[in-house]
Design a protein around this motif. Sequence first.
Motif, PDB file in Angstrom:
ATOM      1  N   ARG A 165       0.828  -1.212   0.000  1.00 23.69           N
ATOM      2  CA  ARG A 165       0.000   0.000   0.000  1.00 23.69           C
ATOM      3  C   ARG A 165       0.862   1.262   0.000  1.00 23.69           C
ATOM      4  O   ARG A 165       1.727   1.440   0.839  1.00 23.69           O
ATOM      5  CB  ARG A 165      -0.942  -0.018   1.201  1.00 23.69           C
ATOM      6  N   ARG A 166       0.654   2.084  -1.017  1.00 29.04           N
ATOM      7  CA  ARG A 166       1.371   3.345  -1.211  1.00 29.04           C
ATOM      8  C   ARG A 166       2.881   3.143  -1.363  1.00 29.04           C
ATOM      9  O   ARG A 166       3.658   4.041  -1.094  1.00 29.04           O
ATOM     10  CB  ARG A 166       1.063   4.334  -0.073  1.00 29.04           C
ATOM     11  N   GLN A 167       3.284   1.973  -1.805  1.00 29.39           N
ATOM     12  CA  GLN A 167       4.699   1.696  -2.051  1.00 29.39           C
ATOM     13  C   GLN A 167       4.880   1.296  -3.514  1.00 29.39           C
ATOM     14  O   GLN A 167       4.640   0.150  -3.897  1.00 29.39           O
ATOM     15  CB  GLN A 167       5.198   0.585  -1.119  1.00 29.39           C
ATOM     16  N   PHE A 168       5.303   2.257  -4.323  1.00 30.68           N
ATOM     17  CA  PHE A 168       5.473   2.011  -5.755  1.00 30.68           C
ATOM     18  C   PHE A 168       6.944   1.728  -6.034  1.00 30.68           C
ATOM     19  O   PHE A 168       7.608   2.422  -6.813  1.00 30.68           O
ATOM     20  CB  PHE A 168       4.950   3.204  -6.549  1.00 30.68           C
ATOM     21  N   ASN A 169       7.435   0.681  -5.373  1.00 29.28           N
ATOM     22  CA  ASN A 169       8.859   0.370  -5.432  1.00 29.28           C
ATOM     23  C   ASN A 169       9.064  -1.085  -5.028  1.00 29.28           C
ATOM     24  O   ASN A 169       8.113  -1.802  -4.725  1.00 29.28           O
ATOM     25  CB  ASN A 169       9.653   1.312  -4.510  1.00 29.28           C
ATOM     26  N   ASN A 194      -9.054   5.652  -4.882  1.00 23.86           N
ATOM     27  CA  ASN A 194     -10.074   5.191  -3.933  1.00 23.86           C
ATOM     28  C   ASN A 194     -10.403   3.695  -4.056  1.00 23.86           C
ATOM     29  O   ASN A 194     -11.388   3.234  -3.492  1.00 23.86           O
ATOM     30  CB  ASN A 194     -11.372   5.999  -4.093  1.00 23.86           C
ATOM     31  N   ALA A 195      -9.578   2.960  -4.783  1.00 24.23           N
ATOM     32  CA  ALA A 195      -9.822   1.518  -4.893  1.00 24.23           C
ATOM     33  C   ALA A 195      -8.520   0.725  -4.951  1.00 24.23           C
ATOM     34  O   ALA A 195      -8.488  -0.436  -4.579  1.00 24.23           O
ATOM     35  CB  ALA A 195     -10.671   1.203  -6.126  1.00 24.23           C
ATOM     36  N   TYR A 244      -6.155  -7.179  -5.721  1.00 21.88           N
ATOM     37  CA  TYR A 244      -6.817  -6.734  -4.503  1.00 21.88           C
ATOM     38  C   TYR A 244      -7.133  -5.232  -4.561  1.00 21.88           C
ATOM     39  O   TYR A 244      -6.282  -4.437  -4.945  1.00 21.88           O
ATOM     40  CB  TYR A 244      -5.913  -7.006  -3.295  1.00 21.88           C
ATOM     41  N   PRO A 245      -8.380  -4.833  -4.175  1.00 18.11           N
ATOM     42  CA  PRO A 245      -9.443  -5.624  -3.545  1.00 18.11           C
ATOM     43  C   PRO A 245     -10.426  -6.280  -4.518  1.00 18.11           C
ATOM     44  O   PRO A 245     -11.340  -6.962  -4.071  1.00 18.11           O
ATOM     45  CB  PRO A 245     -10.149  -4.592  -2.682  1.00 18.11           C
ATOM     46  N   SER A 246     -10.229  -6.064  -5.824  1.00 20.03           N
ATOM     47  CA  SER A 246     -11.078  -6.762  -6.816  1.00 20.03           C
ATOM     48  C   SER A 246     -10.479  -8.136  -7.082  1.00 20.03           C
ATOM     49  O   SER A 246     -10.157  -8.485  -8.204  1.00 20.03           O
ATOM     50  CB  SER A 246     -11.162  -5.934  -8.099  1.00 20.03           C
ATOM     51  N   THR A 247     -10.365  -8.906  -6.043  1.00 17.25           N
ATOM     52  CA  THR A 247      -9.417 -10.011  -5.952  1.00 17.25           C
ATOM     53  C   THR A 247      -9.767 -11.216  -6.805  1.00 17.25           C
ATOM     54  O   THR A 247     -10.637 -12.014  -6.467  1.00 17.25           O
ATOM     55  CB  THR A 247      -9.280 -10.434  -4.479  1.00 17.25           C
ATOM     56  N   GLY A 273     -15.204  -0.669 -10.527  1.00 21.93           N
ATOM     57  CA  GLY A 273     -16.179   0.066  -9.731  1.00 21.93           C
ATOM     58  C   GLY A 273     -16.853  -0.759  -8.662  1.00 21.93           C
ATOM     59  O   GLY A 273     -17.565  -0.215  -7.801  1.00 21.93           O
ATOM     60  N   ALA A 274     -16.635  -2.078  -8.683  1.00 22.17           N
ATOM     61  CA  ALA A 274     -17.345  -2.951  -7.738  1.00 22.17           C
ATOM     62  C   ALA A 274     -16.971  -2.649  -6.295  1.00 22.17           C
ATOM     63  O   ALA A 274     -17.828  -2.684  -5.400  1.00 22.17           O
ATOM     64  CB  ALA A 274     -17.058  -4.418  -8.064  1.00 22.17           C
TER      65      ALA A 274
END
Length: 530
Positions: A165-169, A194-195, A244-247, A273-274
Amino acid sequence: MTLLLLLILLFHAAEAKGQWQLLHKNIGIVAMHMQLLHNDRVIIFDRTDFGLSNLTLPDGRCRNNPNELVVKRDCTAHSIEYDVAANTFRALFVQTNVWCSSGSVSPDGTLVQTGGFNDGYRAVRTFTPCRSCDWAEVQHGLAAQRWYATNHILPDGRQIIIGGRRQFNYEFYPKTQAKNTYSLPFLAQTNDANAENNLYPFVFLNVDGNLFIFANNRAILFDYNKNSVVRTYPQIPGGDPRCYPSTGSAVLLPLREPNVEAEVLICGGAPRGAFRNTLSGKFVGALRTCARIKITDPKANWVMETMPGARVMSDMVLLPNGDVLIVNGAAVGTAGWELGRNPVLNPFLYKPNKRVGMRFEVQNPSHIPRMYHSGAVLLRDGRVLLAGSNPHTYYNFTKVLFPTELRLEAFSPWYLEPGFSNVRPAIVSPASQTKLKYGQTLRLRFKVSATLVGDSVSVTMLAPPFNTHSFSMNQRLLVLKPHHLSGVGESTHEVEVTAPASAVLAPPGFYLLFVVHQEVPSHGIWVQMV
């Protein structure tokens, strides 16, 4: 006569749909993460901030943690070691929060588990297989916070830890004097506002040594040594997210020697959008499609397939014969707290070598819903171990749609049914725990009581994965082609194969080795690639 026996076997295989067995009514904890180790024990753990579990730590031991957000003095366990042969378990002690973490097994068989939440963001934990061992922890062992990251073992024995999460590395472990983190813009590019839909990215080591990285709805081939994108693959048709979270779930299909090509299969997920719809109380049906791509093809494109039903939060388990078991999950909603509906109780069996439209078979159902935070791993005897399911922020057993699930069960695929015992191989030699060198000639002796169908014999090697959140990290199956097969006694045969040529095909470490006859596998033995 041989053809007749083969036809009879195929008929019985088509009729057999697997069997379920309840192993324990209560193991005390939720199986959010699972890993089979080479001593035939499965390490299982949940998160430390679920509150008190249903399993007390032994000898009056308690966890005192002023940084814990829920229970600062906790005398219950949040991890166990399950002994497959004895069908028993013992409590383990984990200090920092392992919630939504990742891991892989090092070449010496030590489970290296990374990240988590809160005081576990940058922690590294190791578990060495032995009868009395417990978790050891390294605080600040990681350079960045890793929550919902993915790990993969590399040919040199290190593991790479990607995203979170929030780690683009990404970074490597164990640490050296090299730079700690390396930027991976692809993860930022696949991050939905937001997803997210790019957490727990699907990562596989390709046969050229580069990494196939899939996030959201698209993939790249990545040279982690040069920090460069080698190629960009087409987006999955339809553009719906699979991470994830559209797993959804993903698997690297069996690698077949000598001319090794690599294919990836991704199944299920949730429509775009789910996730945001479920947060507002609108539940959307999951995806029914799978997408398959030959990643070694210069003109690679996705081929779409349709499952017998929609699935989200399912697990994909490679079986010893090369089939894929799709199990657990829901038909409506997404991953997340209370966001799944309509549990899917029937596993699907996927046969990669059949033609499109004929690959799926519906299996017998379980009676236990396995929703968010459930998992599945293959065992040495060919069964699949299933546990977990807790879509709540705490343990909750009453007045909810899907109570916290502490039961442990096993699914026995069709090949374990008694009708196939006469064609099932039994390995005589070598002994389990044998060490193998790359390119080494290996001779396996095995027994089969029925008439042997020589051209239906193969040898497979499977790397047991780290399973969490519907993805099995490091899962890998190699099919070794026999180049000599002979009879050496009554009902006893010897098959000769060559071990994988390089650590790119089979990274160093422990594998399960099986002899497969007419699609029916033996029990496995452990081998270590060194």
